[in-house]
Design an enzyme around this catalytic site. Structure first.
Site, PDB file in Angstrom:
ATOM      1  N   CYS A  64      -4.575  26.290 -35.072  1.00 18.63           N
ATOM      2  CA  CYS A  64      -3.332  27.444 -35.286  1.00 18.63           C
ATOM      3  C   CYS A  64      -2.629  27.273 -36.676  1.00 18.63           C
ATOM      4  CB  CYS A  64      -2.209  27.218 -34.309  1.00 18.63           C
ATOM      5  SG  CYS A  64      -1.026  28.251 -34.484  1.00 18.63           S
ATOM      6  N   CYS A  83       0.736  27.665 -36.820  1.00 19.80           N
ATOM      7  CA  CYS A  83       1.764  26.424 -36.408  1.00 19.80           C
ATOM      8  C   CYS A  83       1.586  25.226 -37.643  1.00 19.80           C
ATOM      9  CB  CYS A  83       1.065  26.051 -35.080  1.00 19.80           C
ATOM     10  SG  CYS A  83       0.677  27.212 -33.827  1.00 19.80           S
ATOM     11  N   ASP A  84       0.363  25.067 -37.971  1.00 19.34           N
ATOM     12  CA  ASP A  84       0.296  23.950 -38.778  1.00 19.34           C
ATOM     13  C   ASP A  84       0.037  23.991 -40.232  1.00 19.34           C
ATOM     14  OD1 ASP A  84       0.675  22.383 -36.430  1.00 19.34           O
ATOM     15  OD2 ASP A  84      -1.603  22.450 -36.018  1.00 19.34           O
TER      16      ASP A  84
END
Length: 298
Positions: free
Chosen positions: A132, A135-136
């Site tokens: 992701c 997300c990261d």
């Protein structure tokens, strides 16, 4: 006969559990071997409202604890089959052999990311290996990263990362991408994206965190992160003969109601989901309201 059984314990399932518990419906959550869904594999989340930054597992444990305190029952089991009787509700068969009967069922089992199944992938998950970019990705600002895949998701990941990092390598096993033409044009216009064609990753290298990836061509790329975007598999096998699925195996649901009355679906398992935690949580809330209406308590 239970009021409702929730299958899956990601953001959708647990959010529904919170709302249904607050309404006094005593929901049962079948969470599998471990709760939390895909988010428990996410190192850091920076786009969930209320948390500037939080570990995925920590966030899910907070939501799980909240659901339990409100009265939801968490069952560490796996569902093998669901069957529907219009007069008697649904039967949920567990791997242990136990059978639960419920007036309503919420399917929120999500989807699992396809894996490369190569050396280093498991060892460096959350240590440079991610599924992701949203997300990261922000953790790797100004660094060198790689994305593997050739479809829309891979290109979107690369485009998102190109605004954050020094350089993105997009690795694809063929000599052309499968992504939509307009997305490819945007990608090729990015000066800090380099496509590596006709190549596959054979090994992920590092010590305490990812440091490089080795290709089957013999080349090695020094990167700080690898984002795997080779598709996902919906966790819908146990209901494939019960509710309508789309061509990829996702549950078709209109405002969380599936093709079978009394059976609902929310989160990444639903056809058309954008696969973001906040979206799944929102659908979990919506499903709880639909379930309450179905049970005649709203």
């Amino acid at each position: 006969m239970k009021n409702t059984v929730i299958i899956g314990s990601g953001p959708a399932g647990l959010t529904a559990a919170i709302y249904l518990a607050r309404s006094g419906l005593d929901p049962i959550v079948i969470c599998g071997e471990k709760p939390g869904g895909q988010l428990i594999n996410t190192d850091m989340i920076e786009n969930y409202p209320g948390f500037e930054s939080i570990n995925g597992a920590e966030l899910m444990m907070k939501i799980l604890t909240q659901a339990e305190k409100l009265g939801a029952k968490i069952v560490y089991e796996t569902v093998s089959n669901v069957s529907k009787s219009y007069d008697e509700g649904s039967k949920i068969e567990l791997q242990s052999g136990e059978v639960l009967e419920s007036k309503t069922v919420l399917i929120s089992t999500g989807a699992s990311h396809r894996r490369l199944e190569i050396p280093g992938e498991k060892e460096f998950t959350n240590k440079g290996v991610s599924w992701c970019a949203t997300c990261d990705g922000p953790m790797y600002r100004g660094k060198m990263v790689a994305v593997v895949g050739g479809g829309n998701t891979a290109v979107m990941e690369a485009l998102f990362l190109s605004n954050l990092v020094e350089k993105v390598y997009l690795i694809h096993r063929r000599d052309a991408l499968r992504a939509e033409k307009i997305m490819q044009e945007r990608l090729f216009a990015c000066r800090n994206v380099e496509c590596i064609w006709n190549s596959q990753i054979s090994e992920i290298i590092g010590d305490t965190k990812l440091q490089a990836i080795k290709l089957n061509t013999g080349n090695t790329l020094d990167v700080s992160a690898l984002f795997i975007a080779i598709g996902v598999v919906p966790s819908s096998d146990f209901v494939k003969n019960l509710v309508k699925l789309d061509a990829e195996g996702y549950v078709i649901a209109n405002e969380t109601q599936t093709s079978i009355p009394g059976i609902f679906a929310a989160g990444d398992i639903v056809s058309g989901s954008i696969k973001q935690a906040i979206f799944a949580a929102g659908q979990g809330c919506q499903a709880s309201q639909m379930i309450e209406q179905y049970l005649g308590v709203r």
